[in-house]
Structures are given as C-alpha cells and as structure tokens.
Design an enzyme around this catalytic site. Structure first.
Site, PDB file in Angstrom:
ATOM      1  N   ASP A  81      -0.398   4.440  -6.005  1.00 40.92           N
ATOM      2  CA  ASP A  81      -0.756   5.521  -5.077  1.00 40.92           C
ATOM      3  C   ASP A  81      -0.124   6.828  -5.555  1.00 40.92           C
ATOM      4  O   ASP A  81       0.696   6.838  -6.477  1.00 40.92           O
ATOM      5  CB  ASP A  81      -0.324   5.181  -3.639  1.00 40.92           C
ATOM      6  CG  ASP A  81       1.100   4.634  -3.534  1.00 40.92           C
ATOM      7  OD1 ASP A  81       1.846   4.721  -4.530  1.00 40.92           O
ATOM      8  OD2 ASP A  81       1.488   4.144  -2.466  1.00 40.92           O
ATOM      9  N   ASN A 148       6.207  -0.492   8.748  1.00 46.34           N
ATOM     10  CA  ASN A 148       5.066  -0.762   9.626  1.00 46.34           C
ATOM     11  C   ASN A 148       4.056  -1.704   8.967  1.00 46.34           C
ATOM     12  O   ASN A 148       2.927  -1.823   9.427  1.00 46.34           O
ATOM     13  CB  ASN A 148       4.385   0.552  10.041  1.00 46.34           C
ATOM     14  CG  ASN A 148       3.810   1.305   8.844  1.00 46.34           C
ATOM     15  OD1 ASN A 148       3.925   0.853   7.708  1.00 46.34           O
ATOM     16  ND2 ASN A 148       3.201   2.451   9.096  1.00 46.34           N
ATOM     17  N   HIS A 150       2.800  -1.428   5.909  1.00 46.46           N
ATOM     18  CA  HIS A 150       1.837  -0.844   4.953  1.00 46.46           C
ATOM     19  C   HIS A 150       2.133  -1.317   3.526  1.00 46.46           C
ATOM     20  O   HIS A 150       3.270  -1.647   3.186  1.00 46.46           O
ATOM     21  CB  HIS A 150       1.792   0.689   5.046  1.00 46.46           C
ATOM     22  CG  HIS A 150       2.944   1.432   4.450  1.00 46.46           C
ATOM     23  ND1 HIS A 150       3.940   2.019   5.180  1.00 46.46           N
ATOM     24  CD2 HIS A 150       3.240   1.730   3.158  1.00 46.46           C
ATOM     25  CE1 HIS A 150       4.784   2.636   4.385  1.00 46.46           C
ATOM     26  NE2 HIS A 150       4.388   2.475   3.139  1.00 46.46           N
ATOM     27  N   GLU A 155      -2.184   2.246   5.562  1.00 52.05           N
ATOM     28  CA  GLU A 155      -1.460   2.221   6.830  1.00 52.05           C
ATOM     29  C   GLU A 155      -2.121   1.227   7.785  1.00 52.05           C
ATOM     30  O   GLU A 155      -3.269   0.803   7.553  1.00 52.05           O
ATOM     31  CB  GLU A 155      -1.481   3.634   7.440  1.00 52.05           C
ATOM     32  CG  GLU A 155      -0.760   4.677   6.601  1.00 52.05           C
ATOM     33  CD  GLU A 155       0.766   4.637   6.785  1.00 52.05           C
ATOM     34  OE1 GLU A 155       1.300   3.657   7.340  1.00 52.05           O
ATOM     35  OE2 GLU A 155       1.420   5.614   6.364  1.00 52.05           O
TER      36      GLU A 155
HETATM   37  C1  GLP Z   1       5.871   4.165   0.226  1.00 53.70           C
HETATM   38  C2  GLP Z   1       4.941   3.708  -0.873  1.00 53.70           C
HETATM   39  C3  GLP Z   1       4.750   2.221  -0.864  1.00 53.70           C
HETATM   40  C4  GLP Z   1       6.096   1.531  -0.758  1.00 53.70           C
HETATM   41  C5  GLP Z   1       6.723   1.879   0.544  1.00 53.70           C
HETATM   42  C6  GLP Z   1       8.076   1.220   0.750  1.00 53.70           C
HETATM   43  O1  GLP Z   1       5.213   4.536   1.377  1.00 53.70           O
HETATM   44  N1  GLP Z   1       3.687   4.349  -0.812  1.00 53.70           N
HETATM   45  O2  GLP Z   1       4.077   1.823  -2.037  1.00 53.70           O
HETATM   46  O3  GLP Z   1       5.901   0.144  -0.817  1.00 53.70           O
HETATM   47  O4  GLP Z   1       6.908   3.292   0.574  1.00 53.70           O
HETATM   48  O5  GLP Z   1       9.038   1.965   0.109  1.00 53.70           O
HETATM   49  P1  GLP Z   1      10.574   1.626   0.012  1.00 53.70           P
HETATM   50  O6  GLP Z   1      10.684   0.560  -1.016  1.00 53.70           O
HETATM   51  O7  GLP Z   1      11.227   2.902  -0.416  1.00 53.70           O
HETATM   52  O8  GLP Z   1      11.018   1.178   1.358  1.00 53.70           O
END
Ligand code: GLP
Length: 260
Positions: A81, A148, A150, A155
C-alpha cells in the site's frame, strides 16, 4: 509452477501459528519463512508490508544478508500500500520507509521494488496497472494487522474480493499511525491499497502481530466469522497462512492453531 497456478485450487486450511516469547525470536521465525521463499523460488516475488510489526523481521533479513549471504538479487518485491498526498521525498511515504527498513541495506537490483505510484495523474488507471502487475503472482505476502483488523489499508467494511484501489483511511487507523508522523494532522486521509482479493492471490501469507493492542484483532481474524467488518478474517479463506505473534498479541486466542 507460478504462484498463481499453485494457488488456483486452494482450499482453506488452519494457519500455522507460532507464538514467540521475544522480539528476536519473532524476527527469526518470520525471517525463516521469508528465507524459505527466497531460497526455493527461482524468481521470487515478495509482497512487502510496512509498519512497526515488520521492522524486526526486516532487521533480521538485513543481518542474514550481511552475515549469512542471504541474497535478494533475484527477488522482485511489491509494496502492499501507499499513502496518497505526501510529497515524493516524504520520509513517511511507504516507498521511502521500505528503503530505510530494508531495500537500501540488501542487494535488490535497481527497480526490483515496485509500489503503487501515488503521484499518478489517473489513480484509477494506476490501481488497475498495479493489480495487473501483481496478477503474475506473489509467492509470499508479508502482512501486519491493524487494531481494527485492517490489512494493508483495507479498513472494516472492505469487500473480501476487493482489488487494488484508492481508499479512505479510517480515523482510528490515522490515530494509530500518527506515532510515525511529527503531527497527527500530517497523517494522510487516503491511500492506494492492494485489495483483500489481491492479497489472497498470493501463494503464501505471513502475518505478524505484536503487542496487546493487537490481541482482540488477532482473535477476531483467526477465530471469528469471516466478514468484511474484520478484513484480516479473510485469511481464513486462504490455504497457506503462517502467523507469527508474540504472547501479548496471542493472549486472547482460544484455539491454538497448528505449528505451536
Ligand atoms: C498500517 C499499514 C498496514 C499495517 C498496519 C499495522 O496501517 N497500512 O499494512 O499492517 O499499519 O501497523 P503496525 O505494525 O505499525 O501496527
């Protein structure tokens, strides 16, 4: 056999779950999965996530590259992403984050790491282009999980068969990601994300979850109903998933999966 061919006749199977006690163990178990993919495929195609959960894994891959000659020279990699609306050189744009976390420290050949082009004038066309690029198959997709539920920027409410597209980032996720920015208002409101359907096309999925803030999401993902409200629950539809979680993130799981 290409990744997409091997994935064509899939049937869901329970994820292999590794619960680990320490951050270095988590990095090592996850790096074994990545190394297995890189070492066994002739032209490996790797899907890369960003976020705090995957930083240790990338650090371990860099260590193995430097000390154990793990090579990425034949690997093509694809970002999951990308934020929209950040200048090209912004340090928190995922294309720059992945350079700092991994790409600048290993031996990818120039151009081997691709991502959605957030500066494209026609974003819809760019999403279609990126999705077609991925359609050739991803051998291993690395994923984190949001609080949440995602995955990537899919989302809650995202269709389980969604493809690469422009999405709005939820306020909850913007707040969670604000820790990476100087000011919460800086967190973009939109992103390009691979869809859930796009992610499920990869031959193997590797989900990494750390910390108690992920415990409810991980339980909903692995043990709750498969539903758009919990995008990560789509992993239950995939035939080959490895989950590496620390004790805090796995604390709410009721039924240990295979691999523990
Ligand atoms: C972001 C990314 C996701 C990632 C998520 C969790 O929103 N777009 O790909 O999995 O955060 O991130 P973290 O590992 O920093 O908790």
């Amino acid at each position: 056999m290409t990744a997409s061919e091997s994935n064509r006749c899939r049937t869901a199977a329970r994820p292999r779950l590794h619960v680990v006690a320490a951050a270095d163990e988590l990095a090592s178990v996850a790096a074994d999965v990545v190394q297995g993919c890189v070492a066994t495929s002739l032209a490996p195609r790797l899907g890369l996530a960003t976020g705090g959960s995957v930083a240790g894994l990338y650090g371990e891959l860099i260590r193995r590259h430097r000390q154990e000659a793990l090579s990425f020279a034949g690997v093509r990699a694809f970002l999951l992403d990308e934020y929209l609306g950040l200048p090209d050189s912004h340090p928190k744009a995922y294309r720059n984050v992945i350079r700092r976390l991994l790409a600048d420290h290993v031996d990818f050949v120039p151009g081997a790491v691709a991502g959605p082009d957030a500066s494209a004038s026609d974003l819809e066309a760019e999403c279609d282009r990126y999705d077609r690029l991925l359609a050739a198959g991803v051998d291993l997709q690395i994923l984190g999980i949001g609080r949440n539920g995602h995955i990537a920027f899919n989302e809650p409410g995202s269709p389980l068969d969604s493809t690469t597209r422009v999405v709005r980032i939820s306020e909850a996720t913007r707040r969670d990601n604000a820790r990476f920015f100087d000011h919460p208002d800086e967190v973009p409101r939109r992103a390009i994300t691979e869809g859930i359907g796009t992610i499920l096309r990869a031959a193997h999925l590797l989900l990494i979850a750390t910390g108690e803030s992920k415990a409810a999401a991980l339980r909903a993902a692995l043990e709750g109903p498969v539903a758009p409200q919990v995008p990560a629950s789509a992993l239950q539809l995939h035939h080959s998933v490895t989950v590496v979680a620390d004790r805090a993130a796995s604390a709410e799981l009721q039924r240990p999966a295979g691999g523990r």
